[in-house]
Design a protein around this motif. Structure first.
Motif, PDB file in Angstrom:
ATOM      1  N   ARG A  43      31.439  33.297  43.651  1.00 28.71           N
ATOM      2  CA  ARG A  43      30.688  33.792  44.811  1.00 28.71           C
ATOM      3  C   ARG A  43      30.501  35.309  44.755  1.00 28.71           C
ATOM      4  O   ARG A  43      29.435  35.817  45.062  1.00 28.71           O
ATOM      5  CB  ARG A  43      31.389  33.394  46.099  1.00 28.71           C
ATOM      6  CG  ARG A  43      31.514  31.897  46.236  1.00 28.71           C
ATOM      7  CD  ARG A  43      31.197  31.402  47.628  1.00 28.71           C
ATOM      8  NE  ARG A  43      31.224  29.944  47.659  1.00 28.71           N
ATOM      9  CZ  ARG A  43      30.164  29.172  47.461  1.00 28.71           C
ATOM     10  NH1 ARG A  43      29.014  29.708  47.227  1.00 28.71           N
ATOM     11  NH2 ARG A  43      30.263  27.872  47.500  1.00 28.71           N
ATOM     12  N   ASP A  44      31.544  36.024  44.360  1.00 35.21           N
ATOM     13  CA  ASP A  44      31.488  37.483  44.281  1.00 35.21           C
ATOM     14  C   ASP A  44      32.587  37.961  43.340  1.00 35.21           C
ATOM     15  O   ASP A  44      33.355  37.141  42.813  1.00 35.21           O
ATOM     16  CB  ASP A  44      31.624  38.106  45.676  1.00 35.21           C
ATOM     17  CG  ASP A  44      32.838  37.607  46.448  1.00 35.21           C
ATOM     18  OD1 ASP A  44      33.888  37.330  45.821  1.00 35.21           O
ATOM     19  OD2 ASP A  44      32.744  37.486  47.686  1.00 35.21           O
ATOM     20  N   LEU A  45      32.693  39.273  43.128  1.00 34.25           N
ATOM     21  CA  LEU A  45      33.694  39.812  42.205  1.00 34.25           C
ATOM     22  C   LEU A  45      35.117  39.531  42.664  1.00 34.25           C
ATOM     23  O   LEU A  45      35.992  39.243  41.849  1.00 34.25           O
ATOM     24  CB  LEU A  45      33.495  41.315  42.010  1.00 34.25           C
ATOM     25  CG  LEU A  45      32.330  41.699  41.109  1.00 34.25           C
ATOM     26  CD1 LEU A  45      32.129  43.217  41.120  1.00 34.25           C
ATOM     27  CD2 LEU A  45      32.540  41.198  39.694  1.00 34.25           C
ATOM     28  N   GLU A  46      35.331  39.608  43.955  1.00 33.14           N
ATOM     29  CA  GLU A  46      36.674  39.347  44.475  1.00 33.14           C
ATOM     30  C   GLU A  46      37.098  37.904  44.186  1.00 33.14           C
ATOM     31  O   GLU A  46      38.217  37.650  43.725  1.00 33.14           O
ATOM     32  CB  GLU A  46      36.726  39.620  45.970  1.00 33.14           C
ATOM     33  CG  GLU A  46      38.110  39.448  46.562  1.00 33.14           C
ATOM     34  CD  GLU A  46      38.152  39.771  48.053  1.00 33.14           C
ATOM     35  OE1 GLU A  46      39.165  39.408  48.673  1.00 33.14           O
ATOM     36  OE2 GLU A  46      37.196  40.368  48.581  1.00 33.14           O
ATOM     37  N   SER A  47      36.198  36.959  44.425  1.00 34.15           N
ATOM     38  CA  SER A  47      36.552  35.564  44.161  1.00 34.15           C
ATOM     39  C   SER A  47      36.682  35.304  42.665  1.00 34.15           C
ATOM     40  O   SER A  47      37.509  34.495  42.244  1.00 34.15           O
ATOM     41  CB  SER A  47      35.564  34.593  44.815  1.00 34.15           C
ATOM     42  OG  SER A  47      34.281  34.735  44.267  1.00 34.15           O
ATOM     43  N   PHE A  48      35.904  36.006  41.831  1.00 34.67           N
ATOM     44  CA  PHE A  48      36.085  35.857  40.386  1.00 34.67           C
ATOM     45  C   PHE A  48      37.468  36.364  39.977  1.00 34.67           C
ATOM     46  O   PHE A  48      38.151  35.731  39.181  1.00 34.67           O
ATOM     47  CB  PHE A  48      35.009  36.591  39.570  1.00 34.67           C
ATOM     48  CG  PHE A  48      35.320  36.533  38.109  1.00 34.67           C
ATOM     49  CD1 PHE A  48      35.044  35.382  37.376  1.00 34.67           C
ATOM     50  CD2 PHE A  48      35.974  37.577  37.473  1.00 34.67           C
ATOM     51  CE1 PHE A  48      35.390  35.299  36.027  1.00 34.67           C
ATOM     52  CE2 PHE A  48      36.320  37.503  36.140  1.00 34.67           C
ATOM     53  CZ  PHE A  48      36.034  36.353  35.413  1.00 34.67           C
TER      54      PHE A  48
END
Length: 156
Positions: A115-120
């Motif tokens: 979904r985004d860098l944080e979730s990656f």
């Protein structure tokens, strides 16, 4: 596999790669055949393994995936048992949309959506690092997809 693909087989394959939703009548018209011979040729291409399936192409962005990462994995062990266990585990992780066993410094190259860098980052720490025998992970991120459709050349 058929002995050799003729011009009509190649035209069928190109047409189906461009739009697998064509009806047999539309497909037949596009390659100058009648419907029955067209259907038989497509069936032969399926039965011989040249055509392995049909699927919809989905938009990661429309489904909420804003990040595509290419993750290189180095294994700590190269035994067959470890490799099989690793590969089997990858099949159960939906965020991994493609995986290749590669040559070079790394052993596997994964294409991952998030979904985004944080979730990656969370996915990399909690899922990828927990896979069997992972020694090193290196990630690169896609700025944009330049050639999103996977079209196999139909030549020779």
């Amino acid at each position: 596999m058929p002995n050799a693909l003729d011009r009509t087989d190649k035209a069928l394959l190109l047409a189906l790669q461009g739009n697998a939703r064509l009806t047999v009548a539309q497909l037949a018209e596009s390659v100058a055949l009648t419907t029955s011979p067209c259907w038989r040729r497509v069936k032969m291409l399926e039965d011989s393994g040249v055509i392995t399936g049909y699927q919809a192409i989905l938009s990661p962005k429309a489904l909420g995936y804003g990040v595509t990462a290419f993750v290189s994995i180095m294994m700590a062990s190269h035994s067959q048992e470890v490799a099989r266990s690793f590969e089997q585990r990858l099949l159960d992780i939906p965020e991994i949309v493609a995986c290749h066993n590669i040559s070079g410094r790394y052993d596997f190259l994964l294409e991952v959506v998030a979904r985004d860098l944080e979730s990656f980052g969370e996915f990399a720490r909690e899922v990828l690092q927990a896979l069997p025998a992972v020694k090193e992970i290196y990630s690169s991120f896609s700025y944009k997809s330049v050639k999103p459709q996977r079209m196999i050349p139909v030549t020779g």
